[in-house]
Design a protein around this motif. Structure first.
Motif, short mmCIF file in Angstrom:
data_model
loop_
_atom_site.label_atom_id
_atom_site.label_comp_id
_atom_site.label_asym_id
_atom_site.label_seq_id
_atom_site.Cartn_x
_atom_site.Cartn_y
_atom_site.Cartn_z
N ILE A 245 0.84 -1.20 0.00
CA ILE A 245 0.00 0.00 0.00
C ILE A 245 0.87 1.25 0.00
CG2 ILE A 245 -1.67 1.34 1.37
CD1 ILE A 245 -2.83 -1.43 2.24
N LEU A 246 1.93 1.24 0.80
CA LEU A 246 2.82 2.41 0.84
C LEU A 246 3.54 2.61 -0.50
CD1 LEU A 246 4.22 2.03 4.46
CD2 LEU A 246 2.66 3.82 3.62
N ARG A 247 3.86 1.54 -1.21
CA ARG A 247 4.45 1.69 -2.55
C ARG A 247 3.46 2.36 -3.49
NH1 ARG A 247 6.30 -3.54 -1.45
NH2 ARG A 247 8.50 -3.56 -0.99
N ARG A 248 2.19 1.97 -3.40
CA ARG A 248 1.16 2.62 -4.24
C ARG A 248 1.02 4.08 -3.86
NH1 ARG A 248 -2.13 -2.10 -3.14
NH2 ARG A 248 -3.58 -0.78 -2.01
N GLN A 249 1.07 4.38 -2.55
CA GLN A 249 0.99 5.77 -2.11
C GLN A 249 2.17 6.56 -2.67
OE1 GLN A 249 0.64 6.15 2.15
NE2 GLN A 249 -1.32 5.04 2.23
N ALA A 250 3.37 6.00 -2.59
CA ALA A 250 4.56 6.70 -3.09
C ALA A 250 4.45 6.96 -4.59
CB ALA A 250 5.82 5.88 -2.78
N ALA A 251 3.98 5.97 -5.34
CA ALA A 251 3.83 6.16 -6.79
C ALA A 251 2.83 7.27 -7.08
CB ALA A 251 3.38 4.85 -7.44
N TRP A 252 1.73 7.29 -6.35
CA TRP A 252 0.71 8.33 -6.53
C TRP A 252 1.29 9.69 -6.18
CZ3 TRP A 252 -2.10 11.99 -3.84
CH2 TRP A 252 -3.30 12.42 -4.41
N LEU A 253 2.01 9.77 -5.07
CA LEU A 253 2.60 11.03 -4.65
C LEU A 253 3.64 11.53 -5.64
CD1 LEU A 253 2.81 10.23 -0.86
CD2 LEU A 253 1.48 12.10 -1.88
N LYS A 254 4.37 10.63 -6.27
CA LYS A 254 5.33 11.05 -7.30
C LYS A 254 4.61 11.53 -8.55
CE LYS A 254 8.14 7.33 -6.39
NZ LYS A 254 9.17 6.36 -6.74
N GLN A 255 3.44 10.98 -8.81
CA GLN A 255 2.65 11.41 -9.97
C GLN A 255 2.05 12.80 -9.73
OE1 GLN A 255 -0.35 8.56 -11.03
NE2 GLN A 255 -1.07 9.74 -12.77
N TYR A 256 1.78 13.13 -8.47
CA TYR A 256 1.19 14.43 -8.11
C TYR A 256 2.14 15.15 -7.15
CZ TYR A 256 -2.79 12.19 -10.26
OH TYR A 256 -3.60 11.54 -11.15
N PRO A 257 3.19 15.78 -7.69
CA PRO A 257 4.27 16.31 -6.86
C PRO A 257 3.91 17.52 -6.00
CG PRO A 257 4.61 16.86 -9.18
CD PRO A 257 3.44 15.94 -9.12
#
Length: 163
Positions: free
Chosen positions: A70-82
């Protein structure tokens, strides 16, 4: 007097019918529609499509494999929306002293934050807070509730798309 009582019964019956009609299943939200309508980059998108919470084992702040996913998905999302900033809340179940649970929930939120940072999310975008046992999501004296309260929740605090 009897006429007033009869009128009162009619009014009560009418109000009861309205109350029952207000609870009909046609008024319930369609969860599939809600998921599909989450605007990309919005807080709702993060919650519904990424996942905003992870769970911990008893007296642990170690991330489980499921939590890491879940945290990996959060990190990917956060990188997509900087431009998005977040706060990671740490929580504990009701057992233990207030002081112990504050410290445990602080370790949980810090573990989550550190994992996100290790995944490439800038540390300046992630704050933490420890609530201990003060904000339970489930109340009962059983594992079914305690397991829901041993968590960290990632809250979008700024920069998300409206929607």
């Amino acid at each position: 007097m009897l006429r007033e009582i009869a009128n009162l019964k009619v009014i009560v019956a009418f109000l009861a019918a309205l109350a029952v009609a207000g609870c009909s299943s046609t008024n319930k939200p369609n969860l599939e529609t809600a998921e599909q309508s989450a605007v990309p980059g919005s807080e709702r998108d993060f919650i519904v499509n990424v996942g905003d919470r992870i769970y911990f084992l008893v007296d642990q702040s170690t991330l489980t494999p499921e939590a890491q996913d879940i945290l990996r998905r959060q990190a990917a999302w956060l990188k997509q929306y900087p431009n998005v900033t977040i706060q990671v809340e740490g929580h504990a179940d009701e057992r233990g002293t207030r002081e112990y649970n504050i410290a445990l929930s602080a370790r949980r939120s810090t573990a989550s934050r550190n994992f996100l940072v290790a995944q490439g999310v800038p540390a300046a975008r992630v704050s933490t807070i420890a609530y201990g046992k003060e904000r339970p999501v489930a109340l009962c004296d059983a594992e079914s509730c305690w397991s829901q309260n041993r968590r960290s929740v990632t809250i979008v605090t700024g920069g998300a798309v409206s929607g």
